[in-house]
Scaffold this active site. Structure first.
Site, PDB file in Angstrom:
ATOM      1  N   GLY A  77       0.797  -1.219   0.000  1.00 25.68           N
ATOM      2  CA  GLY A  77       0.000   0.000   0.000  1.00 25.68           C
ATOM      3  C   GLY A  77       0.827   1.265   0.000  1.00 25.68           C
ATOM      4  N   LEU A 109       1.232   3.806   2.229  1.00 26.42           N
ATOM      5  CA  LEU A 109       2.045   4.160   3.394  1.00 26.42           C
ATOM      6  C   LEU A 109       3.351   3.381   3.423  1.00 26.42           C
ATOM      7  CD1 LEU A 109       2.383   5.673   6.085  1.00 26.42           C
ATOM      8  CD2 LEU A 109       1.203   3.763   7.197  1.00 26.42           C
ATOM      9  N   ASP A 151       1.312   8.435  15.837  1.00 31.36           N
ATOM     10  CA  ASP A 151       0.957   9.731  15.259  1.00 31.36           C
ATOM     11  C   ASP A 151       2.256  10.328  14.747  1.00 31.36           C
ATOM     12  OD1 ASP A 151       0.375  12.373  14.659  1.00 31.36           O
ATOM     13  OD2 ASP A 151      -1.019  12.625  16.309  1.00 31.36           O
ATOM     14  N   HIS A 152       2.442  10.320  13.428  1.00 35.23           N
ATOM     15  CA  HIS A 152       3.768  10.667  12.903  1.00 35.23           C
ATOM     16  C   HIS A 152       4.147  12.114  13.203  1.00 35.23           C
ATOM     17  CE1 HIS A 152       1.344  12.069   9.411  1.00 35.23           C
ATOM     18  NE2 HIS A 152       2.315  12.941   9.268  1.00 35.23           N
ATOM     19  N   HIS A 180      -3.516  14.621  15.143  1.00 32.09           N
ATOM     20  CA  HIS A 180      -2.346  15.499  14.989  1.00 32.09           C
ATOM     21  C   HIS A 180      -2.478  16.811  15.755  1.00 32.09           C
ATOM     22  CE1 HIS A 180      -1.104  12.635  12.121  1.00 32.09           C
ATOM     23  NE2 HIS A 180      -1.600  13.165  11.040  1.00 32.09           N
TER      24      HIS A 180
END
Length: 492
Positions: A20, A22, A179-180, A242
């Protein structure tokens, strides 16, 4: 100056959803970069898992193509590429069926003494089935850890259900909700700025700070994610995770120490202190918008409905809202949050706007005195900027001008800033949960977001239109300007 490389223990990383977007755009390039930096131990293995029946050489070709597309040529070489590709394996797995799970267990068998990391880069609906299968096939014990992408659920009820399923297989200390944004260098530097300097903490309160702005703006549209995005929208996709996490880092009290639970305890207190936005306040304090056709740097671009291929949609591509943290430190200080797609530029930043000086000793001819601002830039150029008033150089009397003291991380340190996923995946291997969300955090965030979603579900008015390439609906400007304030950069 060179960055410090800290080795990690031997591990096997299993990426579900390995074919995928990501995985191709972020995870495989991130692991390549860490291998290139010498951080991966010789025994480290990456196993791709997805529904597609690929031969291993086909998966290696996919990985090579992803790295070549997303890692600049100046940051890779043939030897490093071959070394990394030699670490890769592939197993076709049906997340909701029985096919492939025994093969995955066999592929992991030679690595049973290592740390296992299962990264669920899949649709949230597959989190539960994948974890249940990992438990059934004996892959969830010992040092096994699971990483789940946001959003965890669509609302409080579904988040609880997802957390419950995962929690039946993995204990909380081995669940990593990623959570990047929290992996970005500047976000972590926010804690260093606050808690490692004597300059800011005495001023970090309602007596000295007028308001806070948090912006996460994207110039791109929904691109190939229109189908997913129409079921989520900007509030679920960006604000619930975020932006609220950034708000927590700004507003939290100093933790007793910098360990995972101490930090997350303080963030949880902030989420619980957020003033609820119920029906009566929703129309005043929240703006939702949806982009129409317009122009960007690349030329004319379609509107959201054209990209979606639908005649109508109530999904928002833009949200601006005013939040309040009801504590002694922040009483009366508004937090303005803004995020959207197809905006004027790609920028993510936090602006701490200090109160104006109480009295000007200068003549009117010197010009206006603008309040000081501390600007923490997350992207595209990570860094910190302190905006101060100075005298404009030269003869002819006193003329005041605001100028920035600017520190760009790439310029100041002369090193490449690692992508957030490079740091976060290896933090999972280290067992460090500081930059990951705990279950009660996720559920507290949804508890605050749910009333806004509920108010929207009853509203007949569609999202306010805005032209692609602008800063969103005019109502977002009115949201902040009726309080006598303006967006810091371009938004007004």
């Amino acid at each position: 100056m060179t960055s410090r490389v800290i080795p990690v223990s031997p591990f096997a990383l299993v990426v579900f959803g390995a074919t995928g977007d990501l995985a191709k755009r972020k995870l495989l390039p991130a692991m390549f970069q860490r291998d290139l930096a010498g951080q991966l131990p010789e025994e480290a293995t990456v196993i791709g898992a997805a529904r597609a029946h690929l031969r291993e050489d086909e998966f290696l070709a996919l990985a090579r193509e992803a790295i070549e597309e997303h890692v600049p040529a100046s940051e890779r070489d043939a030897q490093a590429m071959e070394r990394f590709l030699a670490r890769l394996r592939y197993v076709a797995v049906n997340a909701t069926g029985e096919e492939g799970w025994q093969e995955l267990a066999q592929a992991l068998a030679p690595t049973k003494e290592r740390i296992w990391v299962f990264y669920l880069a899949t649709a949230p609906s597959l989190f539960g089935p994948i974890c249940e299968h990992l438990g059934r096939f004996g892959l969830a014990g010992g040092n096994a850890r699971v990483v789940v992408e946001k959003p965890v659920g669509r609302d409080l009820a579904s988040a609880k259900a997802v957390n419950e399923v995962i929690g039946r297989v993995f204990p909380e200390e081995r669940i990593y909700r990623i959570d990047h944004y929290l992996g970005k260098e500047t976000v972590q530097n926010l804690m260093a700025l606050r808690f490692a300097n004597g300059l800011f903490e005495p001023l970090w309160n309602a007596a000295h700070i007028d308001h806070v702005q948090i912006t996460a703006a994207e110039s791109l549209g929904v691109e190939g994610r229109a189908g997913y995005y129409d079921t989520a929208g900007a509030l679920r996709d960006m604000v619930q995770n975020h932006l609220l996490q950034l708000l927590c880092l700004v507003a939290m009290e100093p933790p007793a120490q910098l360990d995972a639970d101490a930090v997350r305890d303080e963030k949880l207190k902030v989420l619980r202190a957020l003033k609820p936005i119920a029906d009566a306040l929703s129309s005043q304090n929240v703006v939702r918008g949806q982009y129409r056709a317009g122009a960007s740097a690349g030329g004319a671009v379609p509107g959201y409905l054209e990209e979606l291929g639908a005649a109508e949609s109530m999904t928002e591509t833009f949200v601006a809202l005013k939040a309040e943290v009801e504590t002694w430190r922040w009483a009366g200080v508004p937090f303005y949050l803004r995020t959207g797609k197809r905006l004027a530029e790609r920028v993510s930043e936090i602006v701490i706007a200090f109160r104006p000086v109480p009295h000007s000793v200068f003549e009117p001819s010197a010009g206006p005195i603008k309040p000081n601002q501390l600007v923490i830039r997350l992207q595209p150029d990570e860094g910190v900027q302190l905006r101060l008033m100075i005298k404009d150089p030269g003869p002819g009397g006193m003329r005041l001008r605001q100028v920035p003291l600017d520190m760009s991380f790439s310029t100041a340190f002369g090193v490449r800033n690692p992508d957030a996923y490079e740091r976060l995946v290896l933090d999972v291997v280290r067992g460090n949960q500081t930059l990951f969300m705990r279950r009660d955090e996720v559920e507290a965030a949804w508890r605050w977001i749910d009333p806004i979603l509920e108010a929207w579900s009853h509203a007949e008015e569609p999202p306010k239109p805005y032209t692609a390439g602008t800063w969103g609906p005019s109502a977002a400007i009115a949201l902040i300007e009726r309080d006598g304030r303006t967006w810091a950069d371009g938004g007004s």
